[in-house]
Motif scaffolding. Structure first.
Motif, PDB file in Angstrom:
ATOM      1  N   VAL A  30      -5.365  -5.671  -1.632  1.00  0.00           N
ATOM      2  CA  VAL A  30      -5.804  -4.977  -0.416  1.00  0.00           C
ATOM      3  C   VAL A  30      -5.873  -5.978   0.731  1.00  0.00           C
ATOM      4  CG1 VAL A  30      -7.474  -3.352   0.551  1.00  0.00           C
ATOM      5  CG2 VAL A  30      -7.335  -3.636  -1.934  1.00  0.00           C
ATOM      6  N   SER A  32      -6.906  -6.199   4.838  1.00  0.00           N
ATOM      7  CA  SER A  32      -7.474  -5.589   6.040  1.00  0.00           C
ATOM      8  C   SER A  32      -6.607  -5.977   7.232  1.00  0.00           C
ATOM      9  CB  SER A  32      -8.908  -6.096   6.222  1.00  0.00           C
ATOM     10  OG  SER A  32      -9.342  -5.879   7.548  1.00  0.00           O
ATOM     11  N   THR A  34      -6.312  -5.533  11.323  1.00  0.00           N
ATOM     12  CA  THR A  34      -6.975  -5.116  12.565  1.00  0.00           C
ATOM     13  C   THR A  34      -6.093  -5.475  13.747  1.00  0.00           C
ATOM     14  OG1 THR A  34      -9.085  -5.642  11.510  1.00  0.00           O
ATOM     15  CG2 THR A  34      -9.122  -5.227  13.874  1.00  0.00           C
ATOM     16  N   ALA A  72      -9.413   2.708   8.528  1.00  0.00           N
ATOM     17  CA  ALA A  72     -10.739   2.141   8.269  1.00  0.00           C
ATOM     18  C   ALA A  72     -11.592   2.081   9.529  1.00  0.00           C
ATOM     19  CB  ALA A  72     -10.600   0.744   7.667  1.00  0.00           C
ATOM     20  N   HIS A  76      -7.888  -0.192  13.009  1.00  0.00           N
ATOM     21  CA  HIS A  76      -8.174  -0.938  11.785  1.00  0.00           C
ATOM     22  C   HIS A  76      -7.696  -0.146  10.566  1.00  0.00           C
ATOM     23  CE1 HIS A  76     -11.506  -2.933   9.126  1.00  0.00           C
ATOM     24  NE2 HIS A  76     -10.315  -3.426   8.892  1.00  0.00           N
ATOM     25  N   TRP A  77      -6.904  -0.802   9.726  1.00  0.00           N
ATOM     26  CA  TRP A  77      -6.395  -0.149   8.517  1.00  0.00           C
ATOM     27  C   TRP A  77      -6.521  -1.102   7.340  1.00  0.00           C
ATOM     28  CZ3 TRP A  77      -4.252   0.200  13.328  1.00  0.00           C
ATOM     29  CH2 TRP A  77      -4.087   1.479  13.843  1.00  0.00           C
ATOM     30  N   TRP A  78      -6.487  -0.539   6.132  1.00  0.00           N
ATOM     31  CA  TRP A  78      -6.319  -1.326   4.915  1.00  0.00           C
ATOM     32  C   TRP A  78      -4.956  -0.986   4.348  1.00  0.00           C
ATOM     33  CZ3 TRP A  78     -11.452  -0.552   1.707  1.00  0.00           C
ATOM     34  CH2 TRP A  78     -12.514  -1.160   2.411  1.00  0.00           C
ATOM     35  N   GLN A  80      -2.632  -1.424   0.991  1.00  0.00           N
ATOM     36  CA  GLN A  80      -3.009  -1.575  -0.416  1.00  0.00           C
ATOM     37  C   GLN A  80      -1.815  -1.336  -1.337  1.00  0.00           C
ATOM     38  OE1 GLN A  80      -6.889   0.250  -1.324  1.00  0.00           O
ATOM     39  NE2 GLN A  80      -5.866   1.436  -2.894  1.00  0.00           N
ATOM     40  N   ILE A 103      -8.596  -8.864   1.210  1.00  0.00           N
ATOM     41  CA  ILE A 103      -9.908  -8.441   0.701  1.00  0.00           C
ATOM     42  C   ILE A 103      -9.803  -7.933  -0.746  1.00  0.00           C
ATOM     43  CG2 ILE A 103     -10.887  -7.938   2.971  1.00  0.00           C
ATOM     44  CD1 ILE A 103     -10.336  -4.965   2.472  1.00  0.00           C
ATOM     45  N   ARG A 107     -13.211  -5.946  -3.281  1.00  0.00           N
ATOM     46  CA  ARG A 107     -13.341  -4.506  -3.485  1.00  0.00           C
ATOM     47  C   ARG A 107     -13.250  -4.123  -4.948  1.00  0.00           C
ATOM     48  NH1 ARG A 107     -15.494  -2.793   1.042  1.00  0.00           N
ATOM     49  NH2 ARG A 107     -15.278  -0.757   0.066  1.00  0.00           N
ATOM     50  N   SER A 141     -15.475   6.850   5.275  1.00  0.00           N
ATOM     51  CA  SER A 141     -16.376   5.783   4.855  1.00  0.00           C
ATOM     52  C   SER A 141     -17.793   6.293   5.059  1.00  0.00           C
ATOM     53  CB  SER A 141     -16.115   4.525   5.691  1.00  0.00           C
ATOM     54  OG  SER A 141     -16.980   3.497   5.275  1.00  0.00           O
ATOM     55  N   GLN A 150     -16.006   3.914   0.505  1.00  0.00           N
ATOM     56  CA  GLN A 150     -14.878   4.606   1.125  1.00  0.00           C
ATOM     57  C   GLN A 150     -14.351   5.619   0.111  1.00  0.00           C
ATOM     58  OE1 GLN A 150     -10.884   2.979   0.848  1.00  0.00           O
ATOM     59  NE2 GLN A 150     -10.981   2.614   3.043  1.00  0.00           N
TER      60      GLN A 150
END
Lengths: 191, 83
Positions: A30, A32, A34, A72, A76-78, A80, A103, A107, A141, A150
């Motif tokens: 994962v 993050s 931004t 997110a 902002h996204w994740w 994965q 990240i 998680r 979230s 989330q």
């Protein structure tokens, strides 16, 4: 180094009740992502050009060829992928438009699937999960037993992924156990 | 109290972190100690409409300016604190 399950303290890494199953989804990669100020459109273009993936709008997630993008927050996204992969290197070119943070180790994810999944989450999450309101493709979230979680709906079996901070994995497992033991039951109310 | 986050929709206030009054004006660096004391410590306590900073800490993590009625918790608006 040896991989350890985030849920190693739980009695089992999968559990089943009434045809509904919960299991750990690990390992996962994962990152993050931004967007730098004013770079959201350029980031979206770069993601589309490189991965054939449209960054999702607020409250939604998208996936293409094994890569999942989860909203997110604003800008902002994740991103994965299942398994351990060199996702940071794969995404490195996005660094022109966004800040990237790996990240993966922060998680832990549980996947809840089956006819009771929504009923169980009703006892855990302060969200409206009625199928007319929360549908596959959505993400939120929120809090579960005071933990930031989330929640993402994958399909209408229904299947939900719950992602929490890894150090809370055991507590989330326990909270799910408690939620699956008691009311409320939407399916019973509508019967 | 439920807060209509402009990004996530309406959520319970336990998803939010409360900071305090919005729109305080920071004194100049060389202002008198009384001005700094007022800025740091002294607050109005209105019975009625009040604008406050709330962070959607468990959601999108944005800082919001929420204007609400302190007597009824009716929320008039919730907007991003910064563009």
């Amino acid at each position: 180094m040896v991989e350890h399950s985030a849920f190693a303290g739980a009695q089992a890494v999968t559990a089943t009740q009434g045809g509904t199953t919960v299991r750990a989804i690990e390992p996962l990669s994962v990152v993050s992502v931004t967007a730098w100020r004013g770079q959201e459109a350029a980031l979206a273009d770069a993601v589309r050009a490189t991965f054939g993936l449209d960054l999702p709008q607020a409250g939604r997630w998208t996936a293409h060829a094994g890569l999942t993008a989860i909203w997110a927050g604003p800008g902002h996204w994740w991103l994965q992928r299942g398994g351990r992969s060199a996702l940071m290197q794969e995404l490195a070119a996005l660094g022109d438009h966004a800040g990237l943070i790996d990240i993966s180790d922060a998680r832990a994810v549980l996947r809840l699937r089956g006819p009771l999944a929504r009923d169980i989450l009703l006892g855990l999450l302060p969200l409206d999960l009625h199928p007319s309101v929360f549908t596959p493709g959505q993400v939120a979230s929120t809090i579960a037993a005071h933990m930031t979680v989330q929640v993402r709906q994958l399909d209408d079996k229904p299947t939900f992924d719950l992602s929490c901070l890894r150090s809370y994995a055991g507590s989330l497992w326990r909270a799910l156990e408690l939620a699956s033991a008691g009311p409320p039951r939407l399916s019973a109310l509508s019967a | 109290m439920r807060i209509p986050c402009p990004h996530c929709g309406e959520r319970g206030n336990d998803e939010f972190f409360y900071l305090g009054a919005a729109g305080l004006t920071r004194p100049a660096a060389d202002a008198q100690p009384e001005a700094w004391h007022d800025y740091v410590y002294l607050r109005d306590n209105p019975a009625g409409k009040h604008s406050e900073l709330w962070q959607h800490a468990h959601g999108c993590r944005r800082w919001l300016v929420v204007t609400r009625d302190t007597r009824t918790h009716a929320v008039f608006s919730a907007v991003d604190a910064t563009p």
